[in-house]
Design an enzyme around this catalytic site. Structure first.
Site, PDB file in Angstrom:
ATOM      1  N   GLU A  36      58.812  42.958  60.145  1.00 57.83           N
ATOM      2  CA  GLU A  36      57.750  42.493  61.042  1.00 57.83           C
ATOM      3  C   GLU A  36      57.433  43.516  62.127  1.00 57.83           C
ATOM      4  O   GLU A  36      56.271  43.683  62.499  1.00 57.83           O
ATOM      5  CB  GLU A  36      58.137  41.146  61.678  1.00 57.83           C
ATOM      6  CG  GLU A  36      58.195  39.982  60.689  1.00 57.83           C
ATOM      7  CD  GLU A  36      56.862  39.731  59.987  1.00 57.83           C
ATOM      8  OE1 GLU A  36      55.818  40.213  60.463  1.00 57.83           O
ATOM      9  OE2 GLU A  36      56.860  39.051  58.947  1.00 57.83           O
ATOM     10  N   TYR A 119      53.929  36.435  67.974  1.00 53.97           N
ATOM     11  CA  TYR A 119      53.777  36.567  66.526  1.00 53.97           C
ATOM     12  C   TYR A 119      55.108  36.835  65.840  1.00 53.97           C
ATOM     13  O   TYR A 119      55.506  36.141  64.903  1.00 53.97           O
ATOM     14  CB  TYR A 119      52.764  37.670  66.154  1.00 53.97           C
ATOM     15  CG  TYR A 119      52.949  38.034  64.706  1.00 53.97           C
ATOM     16  CD1 TYR A 119      52.459  37.181  63.722  1.00 53.97           C
ATOM     17  CD2 TYR A 119      53.714  39.123  64.315  1.00 53.97           C
ATOM     18  CE1 TYR A 119      52.708  37.429  62.385  1.00 53.97           C
ATOM     19  CE2 TYR A 119      53.969  39.377  62.993  1.00 53.97           C
ATOM     20  CZ  TYR A 119      53.464  38.536  62.032  1.00 53.97           C
ATOM     21  OH  TYR A 119      53.731  38.766  60.713  1.00 53.97           O
ATOM     22  N   ASP A 137      48.669  36.259  63.578  1.00 54.10           N
ATOM     23  CA  ASP A 137      48.316  37.681  63.667  1.00 54.10           C
ATOM     24  C   ASP A 137      46.815  37.834  63.431  1.00 54.10           C
ATOM     25  O   ASP A 137      46.069  36.861  63.412  1.00 54.10           O
ATOM     26  CB  ASP A 137      49.128  38.486  62.648  1.00 54.10           C
ATOM     27  CG  ASP A 137      48.677  38.186  61.233  1.00 54.10           C
ATOM     28  OD1 ASP A 137      48.012  37.148  61.023  1.00 54.10           O
ATOM     29  OD2 ASP A 137      48.966  38.992  60.337  1.00 54.10           O
TER      30      ASP A 137
END
Length: 349
Positions: A36, A119, A137
């Site tokens: 991520e 996020y 996102d």
DNA sequence: AATGCGGGGCA
DNA sequence: TGCCCAGCATT
């Protein structure tokens, strides 16, 4: 349209169509975290190779916490946004100290870690721990702005916060990770940002307001971006036998902590370059034009002119310059892509 | 709320 | 060329 109507068709579609990505094979908290962070503002295709190499070099959070900075930046070299990996190491050290080397299974605690915003905290919480937290996102904002034909500026924090609240209220408690990824996957492969959205194969086309009105390409709305400024630079490829000069950039700001070829603001003539080299207590022997290059960052453009300067010196250091051997230095010093046009001048012959 | 922070792929 | 990308920190 009720937002929860999208859940079942999205989940079914995702199970049938999800891509086989490296970080989906063994989604441990550490693996999801690394992926991520790498994926922030960065395309899947660019991340794949970096992801495999990073985890091979640093398979555990403890390895990340203990990694020397140069090696760490080398693993990130070319990926951009280098504060991401520095923050990740800060967080790794905290995790080792406070959590025994394991990411906490708690959204709020994950959110506190350096480099992790709403996020990323939502992605780790939902994908690795099965917690009911949204991961909003750019993909998600685009998809939802089209489905609902919402004309608000998706760059505004307030819009993102509201979407997060709305999603958290309706998302399925049993499969939060799959739901979050289904929205992102749809944005990445069907409801794409550039070019024509593939509405014919979209699992929620019957629920999409923009599709019904033929306005898909008008969404999402975004405020205009600020113009880039232009900086002129002169880049020196200073060679002393089998060695060449690099210097470390400041710890803050653009490309912080990375290495670069010595350079100065403005375009210098050959005579001015000679004098600048002499001012560094080096004796220039020969100068050669190395051509022009341009590098575009998001907020600034570098317009560079390069010179190869052969010098005579017995010093290992001159000012803040560091002379490194062409062979020995191989793979040691992280040098950003901005200088890639000039690397060929210092590579081995 | 606005700005700084990388790099590359694609229309 | 301009736009965008599985955003976050700082001011």
């Amino acid at each position: 349209m009720k937002l929860e109507e999208i859940i079942k068709p999205l989940l079914s579609w995702y199970e049938e169509n999800k891509r086989d990505l490296p970080w989906r094979r063994e989604p441990t908290p550490y693996h999801v975290w690394v992926s991520e962070i790498m994926l922030q503002q960065t395309r899947v295709e660019a991340v794949k190779g970096y992801y495999e190499r990073f985890l091979t070099a640093l398979p555990q959070i403890e390895d990340l916490a203990a990694c020397p900075e140069n090696k760490l930046l080398k693993l990130w070299e070319g990926l951009g946004y280098y504060n991401r990996v520095k923050n990740m190491q800060k967080a790794a050290k905290e995790i080792v100290l406070k959590y025994g080397g394991e990411l906490p299974a708690d959204y709020e605690e994950i959110l506190e870690l350096p480099g992790i915003g709403s996020y990323t905290a939502g992605a780790i919480s939902s994908i690795a721990y099965g917690l009911k937290k949204p991961a909003v996102d750019g993909n998600v904002l685009r998809v939802l702005s089209r489905i609902t034909e919402n004309g608000e500026d998706i760059l505004k924090q307030s819009v993102k916060r509201r979407v997060e609240q709305e999603l958290e209220a309706v998302m399925p408690a049993d499969r939060p990770g799959a739901f979050n990824q289904s929205l992102m996957e749809l944005g990445a492969v069907v409801c794409i940002p550039n070019g024509m959205a593939k509405c014919q194969v979209c699992p929620v086309q019957h629920l999409c307001s923009a599709r019904a009105h033929g306005t898909v390409l008008e969404y999402p709305k975004k405020a205009a971006k600020k113009q880039r400024r232009i900086e002129e630079k002169t880049v020196l490829l200073i060679q002393n036998g089998q060695e060449y000069a690099v210097c470390r950039r400041p710890d803050k700001g653009l490309l912080a902590g990375l290495y670069e070829f010595p350079n100065m603001d403005g375009w210098l003539t050959e005579e001015e370059v000679i004098r600048a080299v002499e001012a560094l207590k080096l004796m220039p022997l020969h100068i050669k034009n190395a051509g022009e290059a341009k590098h575009i960052f998001s907020h600034v453009e570098w317009h560079m002119k390069g010179y190869v300067v052969r010098v005579a010196s017995t010093e290992k250091r001159a000012g803040n310059l560091l002379f490194i051997d062409k062979k020995e230095s191989k793979g040691k010093y992280p040098i950003p892509s901005a200088f890639s046009a000039y690397r060929k001048y210092i590579e081995e012959d």
